[in-house]
Design a protein around this motif. Structure first.
Motif, PDB file in Angstrom:
ATOM      1  N   GLN A 134       8.794   6.243   5.097  1.00  0.00           N
ATOM      2  CA  GLN A 134       7.683   5.899   5.974  1.00  0.00           C
ATOM      3  C   GLN A 134       6.353   5.973   5.229  1.00  0.00           C
ATOM      4  OE1 GLN A 134       7.869   4.670   9.129  1.00  0.00           O
ATOM      5  NE2 GLN A 134       5.660   4.341   8.858  1.00  0.00           N
ATOM      6  N   GLU A 135       6.246   6.902   4.293  1.00  0.00           N
ATOM      7  CA  GLU A 135       5.021   6.991   3.502  1.00  0.00           C
ATOM      8  C   GLU A 135       4.843   5.738   2.646  1.00  0.00           C
ATOM      9  OE1 GLU A 135       4.714  10.581   1.280  1.00  0.00           O
ATOM     10  OE2 GLU A 135       4.762  11.879   3.040  1.00  0.00           O
ATOM     11  N   ILE A 136       5.947   5.268   2.054  1.00  0.00           N
ATOM     12  CA  ILE A 136       5.886   4.009   1.297  1.00  0.00           C
ATOM     13  C   ILE A 136       5.463   2.868   2.211  1.00  0.00           C
ATOM     14  CG2 ILE A 136       7.289   2.262   0.112  1.00  0.00           C
ATOM     15  CD1 ILE A 136       6.726   4.552  -1.684  1.00  0.00           C
ATOM     16  N   ARG A 137       6.054   2.845   3.406  1.00  0.00           N
ATOM     17  CA  ARG A 137       5.726   1.783   4.377  1.00  0.00           C
ATOM     18  C   ARG A 137       4.234   1.840   4.739  1.00  0.00           C
ATOM     19  NH1 ARG A 137       9.383   2.938   7.444  1.00  0.00           N
ATOM     20  NH2 ARG A 137      10.909   1.311   6.887  1.00  0.00           N
ATOM     21  N   ASP A 138       3.724   3.034   4.970  1.00  0.00           N
ATOM     22  CA  ASP A 138       2.308   3.197   5.331  1.00  0.00           C
ATOM     23  C   ASP A 138       1.390   2.765   4.190  1.00  0.00           C
ATOM     24  OD1 ASP A 138       3.104   4.196   7.768  1.00  0.00           O
ATOM     25  OD2 ASP A 138       2.865   6.307   7.186  1.00  0.00           O
ATOM     26  N   ILE A 139       1.791   3.102   2.962  1.00  0.00           N
ATOM     27  CA  ILE A 139       0.960   2.761   1.795  1.00  0.00           C
ATOM     28  C   ILE A 139       0.816   1.253   1.666  1.00  0.00           C
ATOM     29  CG2 ILE A 139       0.931   2.739  -0.737  1.00  0.00           C
ATOM     30  CD1 ILE A 139       2.168   5.582  -0.610  1.00  0.00           C
ATOM     31  N   ALA A 184       1.555  -1.047   3.975  1.00  0.00           N
ATOM     32  CA  ALA A 184       0.958  -1.637   5.174  1.00  0.00           C
ATOM     33  C   ALA A 184      -0.565  -1.615   5.044  1.00  0.00           C
ATOM     34  CB  ALA A 184       1.404  -0.883   6.422  1.00  0.00           C
ATOM     35  N   ALA A 185      -1.080  -0.535   4.453  1.00  0.00           N
ATOM     36  CA  ALA A 185      -2.525  -0.432   4.243  1.00  0.00           C
ATOM     37  C   ALA A 185      -3.023  -1.453   3.225  1.00  0.00           C
ATOM     38  CB  ALA A 185      -2.890   0.980   3.789  1.00  0.00           C
ATOM     39  N   LYS A 186      -2.120  -1.947   2.369  1.00  0.00           N
ATOM     40  CA  LYS A 186      -2.482  -2.959   1.382  1.00  0.00           C
ATOM     41  C   LYS A 186      -2.396  -4.378   1.936  1.00  0.00           C
ATOM     42  CE  LYS A 186      -0.875  -0.202  -2.574  1.00  0.00           C
ATOM     43  NZ  LYS A 186      -2.172  -0.093  -3.297  1.00  0.00           N
ATOM     44  N   GLY A 187      -1.966  -4.506   3.198  1.00  0.00           N
ATOM     45  CA  GLY A 187      -1.926  -5.824   3.823  1.00  0.00           C
ATOM     46  C   GLY A 187      -0.544  -6.398   4.036  1.00  0.00           C
ATOM     47  N   PHE A 188       0.508  -5.701   3.613  1.00  0.00           N
ATOM     48  CA  PHE A 188       1.868  -6.177   3.832  1.00  0.00           C
ATOM     49  C   PHE A 188       2.291  -5.874   5.273  1.00  0.00           C
ATOM     50  CE2 PHE A 188       1.553  -5.511  -0.701  1.00  0.00           C
ATOM     51  CZ  PHE A 188       2.227  -6.592  -1.242  1.00  0.00           C
ATOM     52  N   SER A 189       3.099  -6.758   5.844  1.00  0.00           N
ATOM     53  CA  SER A 189       3.559  -6.544   7.214  1.00  0.00           C
ATOM     54  C   SER A 189       4.866  -7.301   7.443  1.00  0.00           C
ATOM     55  CB  SER A 189       2.498  -7.024   8.222  1.00  0.00           C
ATOM     56  OG  SER A 189       2.252  -8.418   8.058  1.00  0.00           O
ATOM     57  N   GLY A 190       5.515  -6.987   8.558  1.00  0.00           N
ATOM     58  CA  GLY A 190       6.721  -7.707   8.965  1.00  0.00           C
ATOM     59  C   GLY A 190       7.854  -7.610   7.962  1.00  0.00           C
ATOM     60  N   ASP A 191       8.576  -8.711   7.815  1.00  0.00           N
ATOM     61  CA  ASP A 191       9.735  -8.738   6.919  1.00  0.00           C
ATOM     62  C   ASP A 191       9.333  -8.487   5.464  1.00  0.00           C
ATOM     63  OD1 ASP A 191      11.371  -9.253   9.047  1.00  0.00           O
ATOM     64  OD2 ASP A 191      11.393 -11.441   8.753  1.00  0.00           O
ATOM     65  N   LEU A 192       8.182  -8.985   5.077  1.00  0.00           N
ATOM     66  CA  LEU A 192       7.728  -8.779   3.703  1.00  0.00           C
ATOM     67  C   LEU A 192       7.538  -7.294   3.420  1.00  0.00           C
ATOM     68  CD1 LEU A 192       6.726  -9.756   0.968  1.00  0.00           C
ATOM     69  CD2 LEU A 192       4.458 -10.103   1.991  1.00  0.00           C
ATOM     70  N   LEU A 193       6.943  -6.572   4.363  1.00  0.00           N
ATOM     71  CA  LEU A 193       6.744  -5.137   4.200  1.00  0.00           C
ATOM     72  C   LEU A 193       8.082  -4.426   4.060  1.00  0.00           C
ATOM     73  CD1 LEU A 193       5.024  -2.577   4.170  1.00  0.00           C
ATOM     74  CD2 LEU A 193       5.024  -2.628   6.687  1.00  0.00           C
ATOM     75  N   GLU A 194       9.049  -4.807   4.884  1.00  0.00           N
ATOM     76  CA  GLU A 194      10.357  -4.168   4.818  1.00  0.00           C
ATOM     77  C   GLU A 194      11.060  -4.482   3.499  1.00  0.00           C
ATOM     78  OE1 GLU A 194      11.302  -1.860   6.916  1.00  0.00           O
ATOM     79  OE2 GLU A 194       9.360  -2.227   7.870  1.00  0.00           O
ATOM     80  N   GLN A 195      10.877  -5.696   2.973  1.00  0.00           N
ATOM     81  CA  GLN A 195      11.444  -6.031   1.668  1.00  0.00           C
ATOM     82  C   GLN A 195      10.852  -5.161   0.568  1.00  0.00           C
ATOM     83  OE1 GLN A 195      11.515 -10.238   0.634  1.00  0.00           O
ATOM     84  NE2 GLN A 195      11.541 -10.786   2.813  1.00  0.00           N
ATOM     85  N   VAL A 196       9.546  -4.954   0.658  1.00  0.00           N
ATOM     86  CA  VAL A 196       8.875  -4.111  -0.324  1.00  0.00           C
ATOM     87  C   VAL A 196       9.412  -2.686  -0.258  1.00  0.00           C
ATOM     88  CG1 VAL A 196       6.665  -3.061  -0.961  1.00  0.00           C
ATOM     89  CG2 VAL A 196       6.766  -5.495  -0.398  1.00  0.00           C
ATOM     90  N   VAL A 197       9.519  -2.156   0.952  1.00  0.00           N
ATOM     91  CA  VAL A 197      10.009  -0.786   1.131  1.00  0.00           C
ATOM     92  C   VAL A 197      11.437  -0.657   0.625  1.00  0.00           C
ATOM     93  CG1 VAL A 197      10.566   1.005   2.817  1.00  0.00           C
ATOM     94  CG2 VAL A 197       8.457  -0.320   3.065  1.00  0.00           C
ATOM     95  N   ASP A 198      12.283  -1.620   0.983  1.00  0.00           N
ATOM     96  CA  ASP A 198      13.683  -1.581   0.556  1.00  0.00           C
ATOM     97  C   ASP A 198      13.806  -1.672  -0.964  1.00  0.00           C
ATOM     98  OD1 ASP A 198      14.500  -1.391   3.167  1.00  0.00           O
ATOM     99  OD2 ASP A 198      14.944  -3.536   3.398  1.00  0.00           O
ATOM    100  N   THR A 246       6.481   5.448  -7.808  1.00  0.00           N
ATOM    101  CA  THR A 246       5.537   4.837  -6.870  1.00  0.00           C
ATOM    102  C   THR A 246       4.804   5.892  -6.057  1.00  0.00           C
ATOM    103  OG1 THR A 246       6.906   2.852  -6.704  1.00  0.00           O
ATOM    104  CG2 THR A 246       5.314   3.233  -4.942  1.00  0.00           C
ATOM    105  N   MET A 247       5.520   6.914  -5.629  1.00  0.00           N
ATOM    106  CA  MET A 247       4.884   7.986  -4.862  1.00  0.00           C
ATOM    107  C   MET A 247       3.841   8.719  -5.710  1.00  0.00           C
ATOM    108  SD  MET A 247       6.152   7.787  -1.859  1.00  0.00           S
ATOM    109  CE  MET A 247       5.652   9.335  -1.103  1.00  0.00           C
ATOM    110  N   GLU A 296       0.587   7.446  -3.915  1.00  0.00           N
ATOM    111  CA  GLU A 296       0.220   8.501  -2.967  1.00  0.00           C
ATOM    112  C   GLU A 296      -0.654   9.572  -3.601  1.00  0.00           C
ATOM    113  OE1 GLU A 296       2.318  11.533   0.248  1.00  0.00           O
ATOM    114  OE2 GLU A 296       3.293  11.176  -1.679  1.00  0.00           O
ATOM    115  N   LEU A 297      -0.237  10.067  -4.769  1.00  0.00           N
ATOM    116  CA  LEU A 297      -0.958  11.168  -5.407  1.00  0.00           C
ATOM    117  C   LEU A 297      -1.970  10.704  -6.440  1.00  0.00           C
ATOM    118  CD1 LEU A 297       2.040  13.645  -5.908  1.00  0.00           C
ATOM    119  CD2 LEU A 297       0.438  13.492  -3.987  1.00  0.00           C
ATOM    120  N   HIS A 298      -1.890   9.424  -6.832  1.00  0.00           N
ATOM    121  CA  HIS A 298      -2.815   8.850  -7.814  1.00  0.00           C
ATOM    122  C   HIS A 298      -2.800   9.643  -9.127  1.00  0.00           C
ATOM    123  CE1 HIS A 298      -4.223   6.419  -4.495  1.00  0.00           C
ATOM    124  NE2 HIS A 298      -4.531   7.497  -3.816  1.00  0.00           N
ATOM    125  N   LEU A 299      -1.603   9.975  -9.574  1.00  0.00           N
ATOM    126  CA  LEU A 299      -1.426  10.707 -10.823  1.00  0.00           C
ATOM    127  C   LEU A 299      -0.687   9.845 -11.834  1.00  0.00           C
ATOM    128  CD1 LEU A 299      -0.330  14.221  -9.470  1.00  0.00           C
ATOM    129  CD2 LEU A 299      -2.595  13.550 -10.278  1.00  0.00           C
TER     130      LEU A 299
END
Length: 250
Positions: A114-119, A121-135, A147-148, A152-155
């Protein structure tokens, strides 16, 4: 060949043109420049302050050279050691956060998905494309973890060769910075050497500001002058302290 994520992004945003140059990260170049500026500016300003302080305090040329070269060697080593320990601390912090993030992926994978999905989604991905990215991202544990850490941590990971490089660059840059205003006193008369040292220091500081602006960002005139004012202003403190001790001793 494009990955699933690459195909998904291309489908959303369109293919790059044939003339589009590849993006090249400049992290190592920026870090190298940072180390050079850190060491060189610190060494130059510190030794100029010592020179002005010794002169204002009434010290002889021999005392000036002895104090200057002693400071040049010891502080160069010290600055390199500080750069080394700082980089090691960054590496250790990254590894500790990486271990914590890996444990969270193992313990609560859905929450991490869900954190990946939120990240994204905030970049503009949505719908099936967002789910493809997450998968795509979560299909590979190492890629997921990377990626996290990045998103997420910017390290960014710190490699051992980079640690040693940083320490060596800072040490050499600091030593060179020390020698620029100090060497004129080894060959020239005291007054001529002082003028030469100040002029050389101002020129180098201005050049560093200009190079930083050209390489990174900013107005080269403004940054060059700012570097000169800050550097010579800091060195002038050494003169005031030397003058204070000379007056008190007199």
């Amino acid at each position: 060949m494009l990955t699933r994520l690459g195909r998904a992004v291309r489908a959303a945003h369109g293919p790059d043109g044939p003339d589009t140059p590849p993006h090249r990260e400049q992290h190592h170049k920026v870090n190298w420049l940072r180390d050079v500026i850190l060491g060189g500016q610190d060494g130059l300003v510190n030794i100029l302050g010592i020179i002005l302080g010794v002169i204002a305090g009434g010290g002889s040329k021999t005392v000036l050279l002895a104090a200057g070269f002693a400071a040049a060697i010891t502080e160069s080593i010290s600055m390199g050691a500080v750069g080394y320990t700082s980089a090691v601390s960054e590496r250790d912090y990254y590894q500790a956060e990486q271990a914590r993030e890996a444990a969270e992926i193992d313990a609560t994978p859905e929450a991490e998905r869900q954190e990946i999905r939120d990240i994204y989604a905030a970049k503009g991905f949505s719908g099936d494309l967002l789910e493809q990215v997450v998968d795509t991202i979560t299909a590979n544990r190492e890629g997921w973890l990377s990626t996290m850490m990045d998103e997420e941590l910017h390290l960014q990971p710190v490699q051992t060769p980079d640690i040693m490089r940083s320490a060596v660059v800072i040490t050499i840059a600091t030593l060179i910075g020390h020698l620029i205003p100090l060497l004129p006193f080894a060959w020239l008369s005291r007054t001529t050497a002082l003028v030469t040292a100040i002029v050389l220091s101002a020129a180098v500081l201005f050049g560093v500001g200009v190079y930083e602006s050209v390489t990174l960002v900013g107005d080269w005139r403004k940054n060059g002058l700012k570097m000169v004012v800050i550097g010579l202003g800091a060195a002038a403190v050494g003169f005031l302290i030397g003058r204070l001790f000379h007056t008190a001793g007199g």
